[in-house]
Write a protein that holds these residues in place. Structure first.
Motif, PDB file in Angstrom:
ATOM      1  N   CYS A 106       9.165   7.056 -15.549  1.00 11.69           N
ATOM      2  CA  CYS A 106      10.570   6.747 -15.804  1.00 11.69           C
ATOM      3  C   CYS A 106      11.451   7.187 -14.640  1.00 11.69           C
ATOM      4  O   CYS A 106      12.409   6.480 -14.275  1.00 11.69           O
ATOM      5  CB  CYS A 106      11.034   7.413 -17.094  1.00 11.69           C
ATOM      6  N   ALA A 107      11.151   8.344 -14.037  1.00 13.65           N
ATOM      7  CA  ALA A 107      11.938   8.813 -12.894  1.00 13.65           C
ATOM      8  C   ALA A 107      11.842   7.827 -11.736  1.00 13.65           C
ATOM      9  O   ALA A 107      12.838   7.529 -11.058  1.00 13.65           O
ATOM     10  CB  ALA A 107      11.469  10.201 -12.469  1.00 13.65           C
ATOM     11  N   LEU A 108      10.638   7.307 -11.495  1.00 15.04           N
ATOM     12  CA  LEU A 108      10.450   6.326 -10.425  1.00 15.04           C
ATOM     13  C   LEU A 108      11.207   5.040 -10.730  1.00 15.04           C
ATOM     14  O   LEU A 108      11.905   4.489  -9.853  1.00 15.04           O
ATOM     15  CB  LEU A 108       8.955   6.046 -10.264  1.00 15.04           C
ATOM     16  N   ALA A 109      11.092   4.556 -11.971  1.00  9.47           N
ATOM     17  CA  ALA A 109      11.776   3.320 -12.368  1.00  9.47           C
ATOM     18  C   ALA A 109      13.296   3.483 -12.341  1.00  9.47           C
ATOM     19  O   ALA A 109      14.028   2.565 -11.953  1.00  9.47           O
ATOM     20  CB  ALA A 109      11.314   2.886 -13.754  1.00  9.47           C
ATOM     21  N   ASP A 110      13.779   4.665 -12.750  1.00 15.98           N
ATOM     22  CA  ASP A 110      15.222   4.925 -12.704  1.00 15.98           C
ATOM     23  C   ASP A 110      15.722   4.900 -11.264  1.00 15.98           C
ATOM     24  O   ASP A 110      16.802   4.366 -10.978  1.00 15.98           O
ATOM     25  CB  ASP A 110      15.539   6.272 -13.344  1.00 15.98           C
ATOM     26  N   GLY A 111      14.959   5.513 -10.351  1.00 20.45           N
ATOM     27  CA  GLY A 111      15.353   5.507  -8.945  1.00 20.45           C
ATOM     28  C   GLY A 111      15.406   4.106  -8.377  1.00 20.45           C
ATOM     29  O   GLY A 111      16.272   3.782  -7.546  1.00 20.45           O
ATOM     30  N   GLY A 115       4.539  -0.791  -8.963  1.00 18.76           N
ATOM     31  CA  GLY A 115       3.425  -0.348  -9.797  1.00 18.76           C
ATOM     32  C   GLY A 115       2.313   0.290  -8.997  1.00 18.76           C
ATOM     33  O   GLY A 115       1.715   1.286  -9.421  1.00 18.76           O
ATOM     34  N   TYR A 116       2.019  -0.268  -7.823  1.00 24.04           N
ATOM     35  CA  TYR A 116       1.010   0.352  -6.965  1.00 24.04           C
ATOM     36  C   TYR A 116       1.488   1.737  -6.519  1.00 24.04           C
ATOM     37  O   TYR A 116       0.706   2.693  -6.481  1.00 24.04           O
ATOM     38  CB  TYR A 116       0.730  -0.535  -5.756  1.00 24.04           C
ATOM     39  N   ALA A 117       2.776   1.846  -6.185  1.00 21.17           N
ATOM     40  CA  ALA A 117       3.328   3.153  -5.821  1.00 21.17           C
ATOM     41  C   ALA A 117       3.198   4.132  -6.977  1.00 21.17           C
ATOM     42  O   ALA A 117       2.888   5.320  -6.775  1.00 21.17           O
ATOM     43  CB  ALA A 117       4.793   3.011  -5.402  1.00 21.17           C
ATOM     44  N   ALA A 118       3.411   3.665  -8.205  1.00 26.49           N
ATOM     45  CA  ALA A 118       3.300   4.541  -9.374  1.00 26.49           C
ATOM     46  C   ALA A 118       1.896   5.110  -9.500  1.00 26.49           C
ATOM     47  O   ALA A 118       1.718   6.285  -9.842  1.00 26.49           O
ATOM     48  CB  ALA A 118       3.685   3.780 -10.633  1.00 26.49           C
ATOM     49  N   HIS A 119       0.891   4.284  -9.242  1.00 26.06           N
ATOM     50  CA  HIS A 119      -0.489   4.773  -9.331  1.00 26.06           C
ATOM     51  C   HIS A 119      -0.695   5.999  -8.462  1.00 26.06           C
ATOM     52  O   HIS A 119      -1.287   6.990  -8.889  1.00 26.06           O
ATOM     53  CB  HIS A 119      -1.475   3.674  -8.910  1.00 26.06           C
ATOM     54  N   GLY A 120      -0.198   5.968  -7.226  1.00 24.24           N
ATOM     55  CA  GLY A 120      -0.460   7.060  -6.307  1.00 24.24           C
ATOM     56  C   GLY A 120       0.499   8.226  -6.414  1.00 24.24           C
ATOM     57  O   GLY A 120       0.105   9.372  -6.225  1.00 24.24           O
ATOM     58  N   ASP A 122       0.852  -1.196   0.000  1.00 21.78           N
ATOM     59  CA  ASP A 122       0.000   0.000   0.000  1.00 21.78           C
ATOM     60  C   ASP A 122       0.886   1.243   0.000  1.00 21.78           C
ATOM     61  O   ASP A 122       0.669   2.181   0.772  1.00 21.78           O
ATOM     62  CB  ASP A 122      -0.933  -0.003   1.207  1.00 21.78           C
ATOM     63  N   LEU A 123       1.881   1.240  -0.883  1.00 17.38           N
ATOM     64  CA  LEU A 123       2.784   2.384  -1.003  1.00 17.38           C
ATOM     65  C   LEU A 123       2.040   3.493  -1.740  1.00 17.38           C
ATOM     66  O   LEU A 123       1.858   3.442  -2.953  1.00 17.38           O
ATOM     67  CB  LEU A 123       4.048   1.982  -1.772  1.00 17.38           C
ATOM     68  N   HIS A 130      -2.489  -4.477 -13.101  1.00 13.06           N
ATOM     69  CA  HIS A 130      -2.915  -5.590 -12.248  1.00 13.06           C
ATOM     70  C   HIS A 130      -3.338  -5.097 -10.873  1.00 13.06           C
ATOM     71  O   HIS A 130      -4.384  -5.508 -10.342  1.00 13.06           O
ATOM     72  CB  HIS A 130      -1.778  -6.604 -12.115  1.00 13.06           C
ATOM     73  N   ARG A 131      -2.547  -4.189 -10.297  1.00 13.89           N
ATOM     74  CA  ARG A 131      -2.863  -3.701  -8.953  1.00 13.89           C
ATOM     75  C   ARG A 131      -4.066  -2.754  -8.969  1.00 13.89           C
ATOM     76  O   ARG A 131      -4.936  -2.829  -8.098  1.00 13.89           O
ATOM     77  CB  ARG A 131      -1.648  -2.998  -8.348  1.00 13.89           C
ATOM     78  N   VAL A 132      -4.134  -1.861  -9.948  1.00 14.82           N
ATOM     79  CA  VAL A 132      -5.213  -0.874  -9.963  1.00 14.82           C
ATOM     80  C   VAL A 132      -6.546  -1.541 -10.299  1.00 14.82           C
ATOM     81  O   VAL A 132      -7.564  -1.300  -9.632  1.00 14.82           O
ATOM     82  CB  VAL A 132      -4.892   0.265 -10.951  1.00 14.82           C
TER      83      VAL A 132
END
Length: 263
Positions: A189-194, A166-171, A135-136, A211-213
Motif C-alpha cells: 500500500c505504501a508503494l501504491a500510495d507513493g 508490480g515487478y518493483a513490488a516483488h523486489g 527490471d525495477l 504476471h511478472r513474477v
C-alpha cells in the motif's frame, strides 16, 4: 543538446562492476560505464536522453556509443539497495513516486522513427501504456545520499504501469516466499500510495505482480529446457528456485492484498 562523451582512454581506475547477468561484462572507466552494445541500444539511448531532457534524475545519462563500440553511460556512485536493509514505508512511498514520474514522462514516448524502434522486453505485458524500465529491483537501484538512480535499462520497452510497478513490488516490498502477508500488504500500500494508484490500478496491481513474477519463472524454466541464453545460465545457477515459490506466494495472497489496497 546531446551530452558530451567523456574521455575514451581506459586508465588505472577501470574496474569490473557487479551485475551483467543478461548484458555481459560491465566496466567502470573513470566516470563512465561501458556495456555491450545490443540491438535495442539505440532505443535505450533515445529513452535515457528523453528522460534527461525532462529533468528525470533517477536515470543515468547516456553518452551514446563509445569509440570501441560499447554503450557509454554515466557512472553513478553509491550503494545498491540490495546491499542494505529493506526500504522503510516512507522510502517505498518515495520509490512509488519515482516510478510514477518515469511513467508519466514515457507515456506516448517513442524513438524519432517509431518504425525503427527495437526493444528487448523479456516478459511482455498485455497492453502498451508507457515505456517501462522492466527490471525495477533492489539490485538496480543505486543510492548516494539523497540521489536515487535506477540502472540497467537494457530491458526497457513498452508495457503497463502496473506491470512495471508490480515487478518493483516483488523486489522492494518484497513479495517473496516466507513473508508476512499482512505486513507485505501494508508495505505494498505504501508503494501504491507513493505512485498515486487510482482504484483500477489498485485492483489490477496484485495480478500484475503475479504476471511478472510467474513470467520470470516460466522464462527461466524455458531457458533451462531450450538452452536459450542468458536464461539457461541463470536457470543453472538456481534462480528459478526463488521465482517459482515467489509466484506461488503471490498467487495465494493477492486477494488479501487487493482488499488492503482498496480499503
Amino acid at each position: 543538446m546531446a551530452p558530451t562523451p567523456r574521455p575514451e582512454r581506459p586508465g588505472p581506475d577501470t574496474e569490473v562492476l557487479h551485475g551483467g547477468n543478461t548484458s555481459g561484462p560491465v566496466l567502470r572507466v573513470g566516470g563512465t560505464v561501458r556495456k555491450r552494445w545490443h540491438r535495442a541500444a539505440p532505443s535505450v539511448v533515445h529513452l535515457l536522453r528523453h528522460l534527461e531532457k525532462n529533468g528525470y534524475e533517477a536515470a543515468p545519462r547516456s553518452y551514446g556509443r563509445s569509440l570501441t563500440g560499447d554503450q557509454l553511460l554515466e557512472y553513478v556512485p553509491g550503494t545498491l539497495a540490495d546491499q542494505g536493509p529493506p526500504l522503510t514505508a516512507d522510502e517505498l512511498h518515495r520509490l512509488g513516486g519515482l516510478v510514477r514520474r518515469l511513467h508519466d514522462l514515457t507515456a506516448g514516448h517513442g524513438p524519432r522513427h517509431p518504425q525503427q524502434a527495437v526493444w528487448d522486453v523479456a516478459i511482455p505485458d498485455p497492453r502498451e501504456e508507457v515505456v517501462c524500465h522492466n527490471d525495477l529491483a533492489p539490485w538496480n537501484l543505486v543510492r548516494d545520499g539523497d540521489r536515487w538512480v535506477f540502472i540497467d535499462w537494457d530491458g526497457a520497452g513498452p508495457g503497463t504501469r502496473t506491470g512495471d510497478l508490480g515487478y518493483a513490488a516483488h523486489g522492494f516490498v518484497p513479495l517473496h516466499a516466507g513473508g508476512n502477508p499482512d505486513a507485505d500488504g501494508a508495505r505494498l500500500c505504501a508503494l501504491a500510495d507513493g505512485y498515486g494508484c487510482d482504484r483500477a490500478q489498485r485492483e489490477e496491481l496484485p495480478d500484475a505482480v503475479l504476471h511478472r513474477v510467474r513470467g520470470m519463472y516460466d522464462l527461466l524454466v524455458e531457458g533451462g529446457r531450450t538452452g536459450r541464453a542468458p536464461w539457461a545460465g541463470l536457470y543453472a545457477q538456481g534462480h528459478a528456485d526463488h521465482w517459482g515459490p515467489a509466484a506461488d506466494y503471490v498467487a495465494r495472497h493477492r486477494d488479501r492484498w487487493r482488499a488492503a489496497l482498496l480499503r
